[in-house]
Write a protein that holds these residues in place. Structure first.
Motif, PDB file in Angstrom:
ATOM      1  N   UNK A 154       0.833  -1.209   0.000  1.00 21.07           N
ATOM      2  CA  UNK A 154       0.000   0.000   0.000  1.00 21.07           C
ATOM      3  C   UNK A 154       0.867   1.259   0.000  1.00 21.07           C
ATOM      4  N   UNK A 155       0.286   2.359  -0.474  1.00 22.26           N
ATOM      5  CA  UNK A 155       0.887   3.677  -0.260  1.00 22.26           C
ATOM      6  C   UNK A 155      -0.201   4.626   0.229  1.00 22.26           C
ATOM      7  N   UNK A 156       0.226   5.623   1.013  1.00 25.60           N
ATOM      8  CA  UNK A 156      -0.691   6.672   1.433  1.00 25.60           C
ATOM      9  C   UNK A 156      -0.661   7.799   0.394  1.00 25.60           C
ATOM     10  N   UNK A 157      -1.733   8.565   0.332  1.00 23.67           N
ATOM     11  CA  UNK A 157      -1.765   9.796  -0.466  1.00 23.67           C
ATOM     12  C   UNK A 157      -1.507   9.575  -1.942  1.00 23.67           C
ATOM     13  N   UNK A 225      -2.666   1.004 -10.877  1.00 24.30           N
ATOM     14  CA  UNK A 225      -3.235   1.304  -9.560  1.00 24.30           C
ATOM     15  C   UNK A 225      -2.542   2.458  -8.852  1.00 24.30           C
ATOM     16  N   UNK A 226      -1.438   2.938  -9.389  1.00 20.96           N
ATOM     17  CA  UNK A 226      -0.688   3.978  -8.682  1.00 20.96           C
ATOM     18  C   UNK A 226      -1.532   5.231  -8.486  1.00 20.96           C
ATOM     19  N   UNK A 227      -1.582   5.769  -7.266  1.00 17.01           N
ATOM     20  CA  UNK A 227      -2.334   7.010  -7.042  1.00 17.01           C
ATOM     21  C   UNK A 227      -1.519   8.203  -7.556  1.00 17.01           C
ATOM     22  N   UNK A 228      -1.803   8.585  -8.796  1.00 14.76           N
ATOM     23  CA  UNK A 228      -1.017   9.639  -9.440  1.00 14.76           C
ATOM     24  C   UNK A 228      -1.489  11.007  -8.945  1.00 14.76           C
ATOM     25  N   UNK A 249      10.855  12.637  -2.590  1.00 10.95           N
ATOM     26  CA  UNK A 249      10.400  13.774  -1.782  1.00 10.95           C
ATOM     27  C   UNK A 249       8.902  13.794  -1.481  1.00 10.95           C
ATOM     28  N   UNK A 250       8.193  12.703  -1.781  1.00 14.73           N
ATOM     29  CA  UNK A 250       6.759  12.707  -1.490  1.00 14.73           C
ATOM     30  C   UNK A 250       6.469  12.538   0.007  1.00 14.73           C
ATOM     31  N   UNK A 251       7.321  11.807   0.695  1.00 10.38           N
ATOM     32  CA  UNK A 251       7.150  11.534   2.127  1.00 10.38           C
ATOM     33  C   UNK A 251       5.796  10.920   2.456  1.00 10.38           C
ATOM     34  N   UNK A 252       5.286  10.130   1.498  1.00  8.62           N
ATOM     35  CA  UNK A 252       4.148   9.272   1.819  1.00  8.62           C
ATOM     36  C   UNK A 252       4.712   7.996   2.445  1.00  8.62           C
ATOM     37  N   UNK A 253       3.838   7.167   3.018  1.00 10.50           N
ATOM     38  CA  UNK A 253       4.284   5.891   3.560  1.00 10.50           C
ATOM     39  C   UNK A 253       3.999   4.792   2.556  1.00 10.50           C
ATOM     40  N   UNK A 277      -3.893   3.287  -0.805  1.00 10.02           N
ATOM     41  CA  UNK A 277      -4.147   2.571  -2.063  1.00 10.02           C
ATOM     42  C   UNK A 277      -3.317   1.302  -2.139  1.00 10.02           C
ATOM     43  N   UNK A 278      -3.981   0.197  -2.486  1.00  7.98           N
ATOM     44  CA  UNK A 278      -3.262  -1.065  -2.696  1.00  7.98           C
ATOM     45  C   UNK A 278      -2.632  -1.040  -4.082  1.00  7.98           C
TER      46      UNK A 278
END
Ligand code: ADP
Ligand code: MG
Length: 310
Positions: A154-157, A225-228, A249-253, A277-278
């Motif tokens: 998963x990724x956030x944001x 699936x990437x949250x662009x 530099x996004x600093x999402x998890x 997002x998975x």
């Protein structure tokens, strides 16, 4: 204004705002009281003008970002931020610059209840080093080495917002490059649910690469699936994809979750948090693959930022 006047004016705000600081700025060292049954999580990040941010970037943003990148590291460990130190190297002591820098720093420090407990000031090329301290219940930290085959990724944001912000610099001001949001509450919510986690500082591929390498596994990422980030819409599809995957530099998890823990993550995720997002699955085979919607494998031109790389 000498070094001591500078510290007093801009960084020493008197009585520390946290009861666990027995002694803050002013002595040879700070005295702190970590809570029982917790481990300390400590992280340091240095920012050098012209390397980590463009020369002449706004001082407010530099102050904010120097703390933000450190809080992001604590977030990726599932730790609760508590204290920070600040080592500042300045070419000259310019009042307006220091005022703005301190404002940016304390804006974020106050939001996350972080006490500035010490530091250092020296003269030289503009360089900012922040060390952040937080804590996490013993044994509960999120590490990079726990991903297992079959775990979902998963990724956030959104991805690529910072890369787009940097490309637009200095047109945009309060954008995601200059003002990354550390995912502190989100990281803590992942304790006991995620099998591994990292914050995305060098780009998704590079950072997920650290998780799979340290876990001794591989992964498949589904490109569709990437949250662009919406800001990527102004670039052609190939460039946008490249920025989302390697921009940094996004600093999402980015984190992995065993299938039977996914419901726990969804349950804990608050409505006002950035979406989660998975984007793929952990595999036993030790390669990192990007798979397009037509099933074709896709390779980026670059892999992400590295100092000293040729
Ligand atoms: P020493 O020489 O013993 O290392 P300094 O004279 O450098 O101590 O610093 C005096 C005090 O001011 C110390 O408590 C130090 O942690 C604090 N300090 C120095 N620079 C900063 C800074 N940029 N922000 C916050 N505290 C600082
Ligand atoms: Mg000193």
């Amino acid at each position: 204004m000498d070094e001591f006047e500078l510290i007093r004016r801009y960084f020493n705000r008197g009585e520390p705002n946290r009861p666990d600081v027995s002694l803050g700025i002013g002595d040879d060292a700070a005295l702190l009281q970590p809570p029982p049954h917790h481990e300390l999580a400590i992280t340091t990040d240095t920012m050098v003008e012209g390397v980590h941010f463009p020369a002449g970037a706004p001082a407010h943003a530099i102050g904010y970002r120097a703390l933000a990148t450190n809080l992001s590291d604590l977030a990726a460990m599932g730790a609760m931020p508590a204290w920070a130190t600040l080592a500042l190297t300045l070419p000259q002591s310019e009042e307006q610059w220091l005022e703005n820098f301190a404002q940016g720093f304390f804006e974020l420090a106050d939001e996350f209840d972080v006490a500035l407990i010490g530091g250092d000031v020296t003269r030289g090329p503009l360089t900012i080093t922040v060390t952040a301290h937080g804590w996490v219940p013993t044994g509960c930290a999120l590490r990079r080495d726990g991903a297992r085959p079959g775990d979902l990724i998963f990724v956030t944001g959104e991805l690529g917002a910072a890369a787009a912000g940097l490309k637009a610099y200095p047109a945009a001001n309060r954008d995601r490059y200059l003002y990354p949001r550390p995912r502190v509450a989100e990281g803590q919510a992942l304790r006991g649910a995620a099998s591994a986690a990292i914050d995305i500082s060098d780009g998704l591929l590079a950072d997920l690469g650290h998780i799979v390498a340290m876990s001794g596994v591989g992964a498949d990422i589904r490109l569709d699936r990437l949250p662009m980030a919406p800001a990527l819409a102004q670039f052609d599809a190939q460039a946008a994809r490249e920025m989302a995957l390697t921009g940094g530099d996004d600093y999402e998890l980015c984190f992995t979750v065993a299938p039977d823990s996914v419901a726990a993550v969804r349950d804990r995720w608050r409505q006002n948090w950035p979406p989660v997002t998975e984007i793929g699955i952990v595999r036993e085979q030790r390669v990192l693959r990007c798979i397009a919607s037509d099933g074709q494998l896709w390779q980026p031109d670059t892999t992400g930022f590295r100092h000293f790389s040729r």
